[in-house]
Motif scaffolding. Structure first.
Motif, PDB file in Angstrom:
ATOM      1  N   TYR A   6       0.862  -1.291  -0.097  1.00  0.00           N
ATOM      2  CA  TYR A   6      -0.141  -0.087  -0.062  1.00  0.00           C
ATOM      3  C   TYR A   6       0.798   1.268   0.016  1.00  0.00           C
ATOM      4  N   LYS A   7       0.241   2.360  -0.470  1.00  0.00           N
ATOM      5  CA  LYS A   7       0.996   3.615  -0.388  1.00  0.00           C
ATOM      6  C   LYS A   7      -0.005   4.763   0.274  1.00  0.00           C
ATOM      7  N   ILE A   8       0.442   5.663   0.851  1.00  0.00           N
ATOM      8  CA  ILE A   8      -0.209   6.776   1.414  1.00  0.00           C
ATOM      9  C   ILE A   8      -0.136   7.824   0.649  1.00  0.00           C
ATOM     10  N   ILE A   9      -1.265   8.528   0.242  1.00  0.00           N
ATOM     11  CA  ILE A   9      -1.497   9.697  -0.713  1.00  0.00           C
ATOM     12  C   ILE A   9      -2.156  10.862   0.158  1.00  0.00           C
ATOM     13  N   PHE A  10      -1.479  11.920  -0.288  1.00  0.00           N
ATOM     14  CA  PHE A  10      -1.583  13.133   0.309  1.00  0.00           C
ATOM     15  C   PHE A  10      -2.091  14.119  -0.742  1.00  0.00           C
ATOM     16  N   ASP A  11      -3.328  14.583  -0.735  1.00  0.00           N
ATOM     17  CA  ASP A  11      -3.641  15.647  -1.742  1.00  0.00           C
ATOM     18  C   ASP A  11      -3.335  17.066  -1.478  1.00  0.00           C
ATOM     19  N   GLY A  12      -2.812  17.237  -0.325  1.00  0.00           N
ATOM     20  CA  GLY A  12      -2.406  18.842  -0.073  1.00  0.00           C
ATOM     21  C   GLY A  12      -3.473  19.596   0.622  1.00  0.00           C
ATOM     22  N   GLU A  13      -4.425  18.734   1.291  1.00  0.00           N
ATOM     23  CA  GLU A  13      -5.558  19.567   2.083  1.00  0.00           C
ATOM     24  C   GLU A  13      -5.661  19.076   3.460  1.00  0.00           C
ATOM     25  N   PRO A  14      -6.045  20.167   4.465  1.00  0.00           N
ATOM     26  CA  PRO A  14      -6.211  19.583   5.950  1.00  0.00           C
ATOM     27  C   PRO A  14      -7.464  19.067   6.291  1.00  0.00           C
ATOM     28  N   GLU A  21      -2.329  26.338   8.766  1.00  0.00           N
ATOM     29  CA  GLU A  21      -1.215  26.571   9.268  1.00  0.00           C
ATOM     30  C   GLU A  21      -0.691  25.524  10.298  1.00  0.00           C
ATOM     31  N   THR A  22      -1.784  25.067  11.138  1.00  0.00           N
ATOM     32  CA  THR A  22      -1.527  24.011  11.953  1.00  0.00           C
ATOM     33  C   THR A  22      -0.971  22.805  11.577  1.00  0.00           C
ATOM     34  N   VAL A  23      -1.528  22.567  10.514  1.00  0.00           N
ATOM     35  CA  VAL A  23      -1.014  20.998   9.693  1.00  0.00           C
ATOM     36  C   VAL A  23       0.151  21.248   8.963  1.00  0.00           C
ATOM     37  N   LYS A  24       0.627  22.525   8.731  1.00  0.00           N
ATOM     38  CA  LYS A  24       2.080  22.639   8.024  1.00  0.00           C
ATOM     39  C   LYS A  24       2.988  22.602   9.177  1.00  0.00           C
ATOM     40  N   ASP A  25       2.737  23.121  10.618  1.00  0.00           N
ATOM     41  CA  ASP A  25       3.471  23.146  11.367  1.00  0.00           C
ATOM     42  C   ASP A  25       3.638  21.700  12.099  1.00  0.00           C
ATOM     43  N   ALA A  35      10.127  24.735   6.561  1.00  0.00           N
ATOM     44  CA  ALA A  35       8.763  25.268   6.073  1.00  0.00           C
ATOM     45  C   ALA A  35       8.759  24.957   4.500  1.00  0.00           C
ATOM     46  N   SER A  36       9.880  25.449   3.808  1.00  0.00           N
ATOM     47  CA  SER A  36       9.655  25.634   2.251  1.00  0.00           C
ATOM     48  C   SER A  36       9.621  24.135   1.837  1.00  0.00           C
ATOM     49  N   ARG A  37       9.979  23.225   2.301  1.00  0.00           N
ATOM     50  CA  ARG A  37       9.852  21.734   1.773  1.00  0.00           C
ATOM     51  C   ARG A  37       8.403  21.160   2.007  1.00  0.00           C
ATOM     52  N   GLY A 276     -13.056  22.370  19.195  1.00  0.00           N
ATOM     53  CA  GLY A 276     -11.727  21.757  19.063  1.00  0.00           C
ATOM     54  C   GLY A 276     -10.770  22.673  19.196  1.00  0.00           C
ATOM     55  N   ALA A 277      -9.239  22.250  18.847  1.00  0.00           N
ATOM     56  CA  ALA A 277      -8.363  23.222  18.721  1.00  0.00           C
ATOM     57  C   ALA A 277      -8.155  24.105  17.922  1.00  0.00           C
ATOM     58  N   ASN A 278      -7.766  25.269  17.843  1.00  0.00           N
ATOM     59  CA  ASN A 278      -7.578  25.979  16.786  1.00  0.00           C
ATOM     60  C   ASN A 278      -6.007  26.770  17.012  1.00  0.00           C
TER      61      ASN A 278
END
Length: 344
Positions: A6-14, A21-25, A35-37, A276-278
């Motif tokens: 299997y593989k894990i796919i990420f579409d760039g959405e939180p 910004e929380t997801v990026k951190d 952060a740039s990568r 929830g958290a913000n």
């Protein structure tokens, strides 16, 4: 029989309800990357964060990334199976050597573009040797800084799985701090703290009045100190309440703008906080019975003021309605007889 991969796919959405910004951190902390990568993962295209995983491993990575707020999914990795096609490591022996050299291909380690072997990627322009050296250096630093997960000898990749367990998990509820510009408080706790501040001001007011009898200078100094303390606590409570709604604390200054300040004050009293958290932290703790009682006490004087304004206004309205009614101007039946007697 070969076990499915299997593989894990990420579409760039939180995930819903999680700030971008929380997801990026969280991803930057998990991948031990800058952060740039991490920003390159949010380019609007699907990215395979991890390939060639057993189902148990894929579930493990999936749970970790979902907890970090990234909207990922697990798909079967068909490219990891066996193939009878000729590859660079196992060329077709029947093909001429010149043909094998012509058709040798490679995948860019950064963007995955397939092309003939070259020192530079034709799609993203990266110098492959420098890129691989830099990724190897980052992988070594990550291994030294944390406990590794999986095989240490894996090829370095910007989309490699986290090198440690999902970092510091946020607490379920935030810590309450009255004298702080950080954190969050809900509507009822905002009213309760305001009630406590008003009740505490009563004995202080008596102290100021008493000190004014002895010395006006002492009373003035105490008044200034108390006023500064009340302002500081009010600012802290207001900023935390605005944080609970997911807004910047600087918006609290709108309270000083005419008309807009009234509307914003009502929003602070009645608008619910984010679920929830913000970006300002986890939600505040549940309201205790004491908080609910104190919040109701804060509303009592407000209701009294409203009643004091509304009841006289209603009585004045009723009186005006009676005076303006045509029936109020009709003369009594005995009036003509009284006028005749006065004339005689």
């Amino acid at each position: 029989m070969t076990e499915a991969r299997y593989k894990i796919i990420f579409d760039g959405e939180p995930m819903p309800g999680v700030a971008l910004e929380t997801v990026k951190d969280n991803l930057a902390r998990l991948f031990k990357s800058d952060a740039s990568r991490i920003e390159s993962l949010f380019g609007g295209r699907s990215v395979a964060l991890k390939r060639d995983l057993l189902e148990a491993e894929a579930d493990k990575y999936l749970a970790a990334l979902l907890k970090a707020g990234a909207k990922v999914r697990k798909e079967q990795d068909s490219s990891s199976g066996l193939s009878l096609l000729a590859t660079d490591d196992h060329p077709d022996p029947a093909a001429p050597a010149s043909a094998q050299d012509d058709y040798q291909t490679m995948d860019c380690p950064k963007c995955g573009h397939t092309q003939p072997k070259s020192a530079e990627c034709q799609a993203c322009g990266v110098i492959i040797e420098k890129y691989l050296a830099r990724q190897a250096q980052l992988a070594d630093e990550a291994v030294q800084a944390s406990t590794t997960i999986g095989t240490v000898g894996e090829p370095a990749s910007p989309y490699a799985p986290p090198q440690a367990q999902v970092g510091e998990s946020l607490p379920e509820f935030g810590e309450l701090k009255v004298f702080s510009l950080q954190g969050r408080i809900g509507r009822l706790r905002y009213l309760a703290w305001s009630t406590v501040m008003m009740l505490a001001f009563l004995p202080i007011g008596i102290l100021i009045f008493s000190s004014s009898v002895l010395s006006e200078t002492v009373a003035a100094i105490v008044t200034v100190l108390v006023s500064l303390a009340v302002i500081a606590v009010s600012v802290c409570m207001g900023v935390q309440r605005v944080h609970d709604m997911g807004w910047s604390g600087w918006l609290w200054l709108l309270n000083f703008v005419p008309v807009i300040g009234w509307v914003f004050s009502l929003l602070m009293l009645f608008m619910p906080g984010t679920a929830g958290a913000n970006r300002y932290g986890p939600p505040p703790p549940p309201n205790s019975r004491a908080v609910k009682v104190l919040a109701c006490l804060f509303l009592v004087p407000i209701m009294g003021i409203i009643a004091a304004i509304a009841i006289p206004a209603y009585q004045d309205y009723v009186m005006r309605a009676q005076l303006e009614s045509p029936a109020s101007f009709e003369a009594p039946a005995e009036m003509p007889a009284i006028q005749d007697q006065s004339a005689q």
